[in-house]
Motif scaffolding. Structure first.
Motif, PDB file in Angstrom:
ATOM      1  N   GLU A  41     -45.695 -56.322   2.896  1.00 16.25           N
ATOM      2  CA  GLU A  41     -44.280 -56.610   2.582  1.00 16.25           C
ATOM      3  C   GLU A  41     -43.549 -55.703   2.064  1.00 16.25           C
ATOM      4  O   GLU A  41     -42.508 -55.277   1.973  1.00 16.25           O
ATOM      5  CB  GLU A  41     -43.930 -58.117   2.183  1.00 16.25           C
ATOM      6  CG  GLU A  41     -44.334 -59.157   3.232  1.00 16.25           C
ATOM      7  CD  GLU A  41     -44.114 -60.306   2.718  1.00 16.25           C
ATOM      8  OE1 GLU A  41     -43.925 -60.562   1.462  1.00 16.25           O
ATOM      9  OE2 GLU A  41     -44.279 -61.619   3.600  1.00 16.25           O
ATOM     10  N   ASP A  77     -42.447 -59.029   7.283  1.00 17.00           N
ATOM     11  CA  ASP A  77     -42.269 -60.350   6.531  1.00 17.00           C
ATOM     12  C   ASP A  77     -43.262 -61.331   7.291  1.00 17.00           C
ATOM     13  O   ASP A  77     -43.496 -61.599   8.582  1.00 17.00           O
ATOM     14  CB  ASP A  77     -40.918 -60.950   6.976  1.00 17.00           C
ATOM     15  CG  ASP A  77     -40.802 -62.228   6.212  1.00 17.00           C
ATOM     16  OD1 ASP A  77     -41.002 -62.182   5.100  1.00 17.00           O
ATOM     17  OD2 ASP A  77     -40.313 -63.286   6.839  1.00 17.00           O
ATOM     18  N   GLY A  78     -44.199 -61.773   6.283  1.00 16.04           N
ATOM     19  CA  GLY A  78     -45.199 -62.791   6.568  1.00 16.04           C
ATOM     20  C   GLY A  78     -46.647 -61.998   6.754  1.00 16.04           C
ATOM     21  O   GLY A  78     -46.969 -61.642   5.408  1.00 16.04           O
ATOM     22  N   ARG A  80     -49.588 -63.401   6.905  1.00 14.82           N
ATOM     23  CA  ARG A  80     -50.712 -64.311   6.260  1.00 14.82           C
ATOM     24  C   ARG A  80     -51.457 -64.925   7.370  1.00 14.82           C
ATOM     25  O   ARG A  80     -51.219 -65.029   8.430  1.00 14.82           O
ATOM     26  CB  ARG A  80     -49.870 -65.543   5.317  1.00 14.82           C
ATOM     27  CG  ARG A  80     -49.064 -64.996   4.256  1.00 14.82           C
ATOM     28  CD  ARG A  80     -49.995 -64.367   2.954  1.00 14.82           C
ATOM     29  NE  ARG A  80     -51.158 -65.285   2.505  1.00 14.82           N
ATOM     30  CZ  ARG A  80     -51.047 -66.176   1.556  1.00 14.82           C
ATOM     31  NH1 ARG A  80     -49.944 -66.421   1.019  1.00 14.82           N
ATOM     32  NH2 ARG A  80     -52.050 -66.962   1.232  1.00 14.82           N
ATOM     33  N   PRO A 106     -47.275 -66.758  11.144  1.00 16.01           N
ATOM     34  CA  PRO A 106     -45.978 -66.244  11.767  1.00 16.01           C
ATOM     35  C   PRO A 106     -45.494 -64.941  10.984  1.00 16.01           C
ATOM     36  O   PRO A 106     -45.614 -64.846   9.539  1.00 16.01           O
ATOM     37  CB  PRO A 106     -44.807 -67.337  11.141  1.00 16.01           C
ATOM     38  CG  PRO A 106     -45.637 -68.490  11.049  1.00 16.01           C
ATOM     39  CD  PRO A 106     -47.009 -68.077  10.766  1.00 16.01           C
ATOM     40  N   THR A 107     -45.198 -63.879  11.707  1.00 15.75           N
ATOM     41  CA  THR A 107     -44.992 -62.594  11.096  1.00 15.75           C
ATOM     42  C   THR A 107     -43.814 -61.990  11.848  1.00 15.75           C
ATOM     43  O   THR A 107     -43.917 -61.975  13.031  1.00 15.75           O
ATOM     44  CB  THR A 107     -46.212 -61.880  11.287  1.00 15.75           C
ATOM     45  OG1 THR A 107     -47.427 -62.273  10.695  1.00 15.75           O
ATOM     46  CG2 THR A 107     -45.840 -60.323  10.706  1.00 15.75           C
ATOM     47  N   ARG A 108     -43.021 -61.399  11.154  1.00 13.99           N
ATOM     48  CA  ARG A 108     -41.822 -60.757  11.462  1.00 13.99           C
ATOM     49  C   ARG A 108     -41.718 -59.400  11.247  1.00 13.99           C
ATOM     50  O   ARG A 108     -42.395 -58.920  10.262  1.00 13.99           O
ATOM     51  CB  ARG A 108     -40.299 -61.410  11.127  1.00 13.99           C
ATOM     52  CG  ARG A 108     -40.415 -62.981  11.554  1.00 13.99           C
ATOM     53  CD  ARG A 108     -38.903 -63.491  10.848  1.00 13.99           C
ATOM     54  NE  ARG A 108     -38.892 -63.149   9.384  1.00 13.99           N
ATOM     55  CZ  ARG A 108     -37.605 -63.320   8.943  1.00 13.99           C
ATOM     56  NH1 ARG A 108     -36.462 -63.788   9.852  1.00 13.99           N
ATOM     57  NH2 ARG A 108     -37.436 -63.044   7.568  1.00 13.99           N
ATOM     58  N   THR A 118     -39.979 -61.567  15.758  1.00 16.04           N
ATOM     59  CA  THR A 118     -41.284 -62.159  15.534  1.00 16.04           C
ATOM     60  C   THR A 118     -42.345 -61.698  16.565  1.00 16.04           C
ATOM     61  O   THR A 118     -42.142 -61.524  17.532  1.00 16.04           O
ATOM     62  CB  THR A 118     -40.891 -63.987  15.903  1.00 16.04           C
ATOM     63  OG1 THR A 118     -40.134 -64.291  15.091  1.00 16.04           O
ATOM     64  CG2 THR A 118     -42.379 -64.485  15.539  1.00 16.04           C
TER      65      THR A 118
END
Length: 146
Positions: A41, A77-78, A80, A106-108, A118
């Motif tokens: 990130e 972003d995300g 994880r 969830p990852t963007r 997304t």
């Protein structure tokens, strides 16, 4: 001062043991995953040294991915991982081998300042993860997809 010595010895004992309980390893792996996600990130390749052993081939591989994201001006972003299963396959002082079933949460992604998109969801995947206790804590040495 005696309490400080006992506390330090307790911490050293904790760090030098490899419990067989999956809950202990879930905490270790989730912490490493949180550092990895924060590294992506923030696009901070040095943070990945807090995830992988110095001799792990995964360290330069992730740094290369980060370089490619930066070259393409992508923000993340995300990222994880969601762990659904964890099993201790083996452990010895300073080493552990785990079977983990996980999938990307969830990852963007977006280009610099653009709209967030997304990423597609992936499927749960089984991995065998080898960990080693180094001076600064547990580090991932290898991950093999099963």
């Amino acid at each position: 001062m005696d309490w400080l010595i006992r506390w330090a010895l307790g911490v050293l004992t904790l760090l030098s043991t490899t419990p067989s309980e999956p809950a202990y390893w879930r905490v270790v792996v989730e912490r490493l995953d949180a550092v990895r996600a924060a590294a992506f990130e923030s696009n901070n390749a040095d943070m990945l040294r807090g995830v992988y052993g110095a001799d792990s081939p995964l360290l330069p591989a992730d740094q290369s991915v980060q370089d490619e994201y930066a070259r393409r001006r992508l923000e993340i972003d995300g990222m994880r991982m969601r762990i659904s299963q964890i099993k201790v396959l083996g452990h010895a002082p300073g080493r552990a081998q785990l079977a983990i079933v996980d999938q990307l949460g969830p990852t963007r992604v977006r280009t610099s300042g653009g709209p967030w998109r997304t990423l597609p969801a992936d499927r749960p995947t089984r991995h065998v993860v080898r960990l080693r206790l180094e001076e600064s804590g547990w580090r991932i040495i290898s991950v093999q997809t099963q």
